[in-house]
Structures are given as structure tokens and as C-alpha cells.
Motif scaffolding. Structure first.
Motif: not given
Ligand code: NAD
Length: 358
Positions: A131-155
């Protein structure tokens, strides 16, 4: 000698239960030459590494290993021996039989199950982002760009990976084990109704592999329903094959159903080599007292004999262990109702009694 086997005695009670197992397997007359190697605390002290390359090389050469329990060094910086072995040798299958024995205290009777767990991927792929790492934020951003279901950025994120290759490998192993050991049915366990893609792939592959084994019955169960059925009608099941996390949990559930740590063997099987071991740890408070129960390690040795194709010798060893436990006169403290080491048989005595029955 028919076989050369790498033996890693381990520490704590490991050397005592390993010696007991060597004696029983030698008496079973299969012809094993033991190549004794170190891993764990002993190896750390003598060679500066918990998993020396020489030990790994010995298993690679002999293609078969038997391992006692070892104490996990406290503190960071040490690789886990079990994870190291699994990864270095590609030990993709974790084999955990659970069989009731008369004389072992348990709520359940007449259990005879084999759990085959995928060991290398699934929820334990090791692909994780905190949680809270730059890598996590980038992965979450990539997922959110492709997935209808959105991931919380702090996950925090752990990725479950299921591949056709590893699923096929583990399900094939389960069917081959069933065929070689005269088992009648394989059940694939999953949650494909919810995880439609990952567990869906596992189930689809399992169905395809099952079609190649018309002599063995096949069905599938959703993991939660499987757990309930194991409590209600375990006798309806035989070999169960499943992804990593479910297998980790269900194999301990089944070990508990047949009497727990002291009697539960296991195997880790790869394409080129296999390593067998009891599921219990090094039980430091019993070390050096000649009072540890050797059953789980001896039964791991029997599982190893099955893997080597020595089914008759394996059955003799298993029957001798079951006979001694059923009679109850020559068993270690943990198999007695009073758990009194003063009245119990020593490790050596229980081992002698098993050898006398072979
Ligand atoms: P443990 O399995 O060593 O002991 C749990 C309990 O069961 C203790 O009361 C112990 O005395 C008893 N017990 C276990 N095996 C027994 C046997 N054969 N006969 C009689 N009694 C037995 O688990 P733990 O205490 O959590 O761990 C001790 C050490 O072992 C730790 O360092 C742990 O990391 C390590 N460990 C290693 C392995 C392995 O090498 N595969 C597995 C589990 C734990």
C-alpha cells in the motif's frame, strides 16, 4: 544398491526421526544408499548458508531427497529452506495424504484422502505491491485503465496467477498418482463461479486432462462446498487437486482430521526430482530426548517408496506403522491419552516395534 537418496536430517528432533526412518527403510529391504547432506541451522553454522549448493546438487543428481524438519533461523536475511528447495528444483506438486489410523485420537474415522496442491503459482506467486508505494500506484493506474471495476489507489495488491501450463502439470500429476496408486476418483477444487478467468482456466484445463484418463472418475467442487463436504461425507472423496492457497488450507484441514502433526507425511514433486518430509517442525523441546514420534517421517519415507514405484514395500511400511499404533503398547507420548513420556515408548523402541512387524 537400487537407489541413492539424499538425506537431510535437519535439526531439533530431525536427526532422531531421520535415523528411525533410515532404519525402517533399510529393514524394508529396498536397497537405499544414503547420501547425507546438511541444510538449515546446521548448514548455516558449518557452511554459512541454510541451503548449500552442494545439498541442492546432491538432490539434482540423485533425483530424490528425504528431509527432516529444521528450525527456521530468526531474523532477516536467511532464505527459507522450503521455499528455496521448491524454487530451485521446480517442485510444483505438494502431495499430502491423510489416512485415519486406529489408535490415533481423532473425531473422524475411515478417512483416506490425498491432497495434491499446486506449489508454485496461484495466490502465492509472490507478485505483490505494498500500500502507498509508487509501484502499487502504477499497477493500480494500469489496472484502472483496463478494468471496469476500479481499484482504490491506496490498496495493497497480491496477484493471483494461474497458467495453463502449471494447471495442466498439477492435474496430470494427480491423475498419474491416482493411476499408479489404484485410486478411483480425482476431484478438482476451485472457485470458478467467482474467479471466472483464473480458477475458470484451472477448471477447464482439469476437465481437458480428465478426458485423457477415462479409467478414473472425475468431478469438481467449489472450495467452500468442498470444505463442508469434507466435514459431512469425506468418504465420498479420494484424490483432491487444487491451486496453491486452497491446497495449503485443505491439506492442514485433512491432517487435523486424521490426528495432526505427528502422523502427517508429505512430498514435494518436480519434473526432475522430489523431496519428501514430515509436515511437523523441529519440536525443540523434545530434541535429544529420544521421545519424538517418528511416524510422520517414516510415512514420508513410505510416500517416497511409492514415488520410486516400490508400492509393495511402501504398503508393508505403512501397515507396520499402523499395526504398532493400533496396538498402542509401543507408541511415543503424543499418541497416548495420558501424554506421559515416562510411560511412553522411546523413539527407538517405537522404531524397533515397527521393524519387528515388517
Ligand atoms: P512443531 O511442529 O515443531 O511443534 C508443534 C507441537 O507439536 C509441539 O508441541 C511439538 O512438541 C509437537 N510435535 C511436533 N512434531 C512432533 C513429533 N514428531 N513428535 C512429538 N511431538 C511433536 O512446530 P513449531 O513449534 O511451530 O516450530 C518449531 C520449529 O520448527 C520452528 O523453528 C519452525 O519454523 C520449524 N518448522 C519447520 C518445518 C519444516 O522444516 N518443514 C515445519 C514447521 C515448523
Amino acid at each position: 544398491m537400487a537407489y541413492r537418496v539424499t538425506l537431510i536430517p535437519g535439526d531439533g528432533i530431525g536427526p532422531e526421526v531421520s535415523e528411525a526412518t533410515q532404519r525402517v527403510l533399510d529393514a524394508a529391504g529396498v536397497g537405499i544408499e544414503w547420501d547425507v547432506r546438511q541444510a538449515g541451522m546446521n548448514a548455516l553454522e558449518s557452511q554459512g548458508d541454510v541451503l548449500p549448493e552442494a545439498t541442492l546438487e546432491s538432490i539434482r543428481q540423485n533425483r530424490i531427497g528425504l528431509k527432516g524438519p529444521m528450525t527456521t533461523p530468526i531474523g532477516t536475511g536467511f532464505r527459507s529452506v522450503n521455499v528455496g528447495l521448491r524454487q530451485a528444483l521446480g517442485l510444483y506438486a505438494n502431495l499430502r495424504p491423510g489416512k485415519s489410523m486406529d489408535g490415533v485420537q481423532s473425531t473422524f474415522k475411515d478417512i483416506d484422502l490425498v491432497i495434491v496442491r499446486e506449489n508454485l503459482e496461484g495466490m502465492y506467486s509472490g507478485v505483490e505491491f505494498d500500500t502507498g508505494t509508487v509501484d502499487a500506484a502504477e499497477v493500480i493506474a494500469a489496472i484502472n485503465a483496463h478494468s471496469k471495476k476500479k481499484v482504490d489507489p491506496t490498496a495493497a495488491i497480491s496477484i493471483k496467477i494461474i497458467t495453463d501450463e502449471k494447471s495442466r502439470q498439477i492435474v496430470k500429476y494427480a491423475f498419474e498418482y491416482a493411476r499408479a496408486n489404484n485410486r478411483k476418483k480425482v476431484t478438482a477444487v476451485h472457485k470458478a463461479n467467482i474467479m471466472k478467468f483464473s480458477d475458470g482456466l484451472f477448471l477447464r484445463v482439469a476437465q481437458e486432462v480428465a478426458a485423457e484418463y477415462p479409467d478414473i472418475e472425475f468431478n469438481d467442487r467449489i472450495i467452500d462446498n468442498m470444505c463442508m463436504q469434507l466435514m459431512q461425507k469425506p468418504q465420498e472423496y479420494d484424490v483432491l487437486v487444487m491451486p496453491n492457497l486452497y491446497g495449503d488450507i485443505v491439506s492442514d484441514l485433512v491432517a487435523g482430521m486424521v490426528g495432526g502433526l505427528g502422523v502427517a507425511p508429505s512430498g514435494n514433486i518436480g519434473p526432475d526430482s522430489a523431496v519428501f518430509e514430515p509436515i511437523h517442525g523441529s519440536a525443540p523441546s523434545h530434541a535429544g530426548k529420544n521421545e519424538a514420534n517418528p511416524t510422520a517421517m517414516i510415512l514420508s519415507g513410505a510416500l517416497m517408496l511409492r514415488h520410486l514405484g516400490e508400492q509393495a514395500a511402501a504398503e508393508r511400511v505403512e501397515a507396520a506403522v499402523a499395526g504398532v499404533i493400533r496396538d498402542g503398547d509401543d507408541v511415543t507420548y503424543d499418541l497416548r491419552e495420558d501424554r506421559d513420556p515416562g510411560k511412553a515408548a522411546t523413539t527407538t523402541r517405537m522404531t524397533d516395534a515397527i521393524i519387528e512387524r515388517l
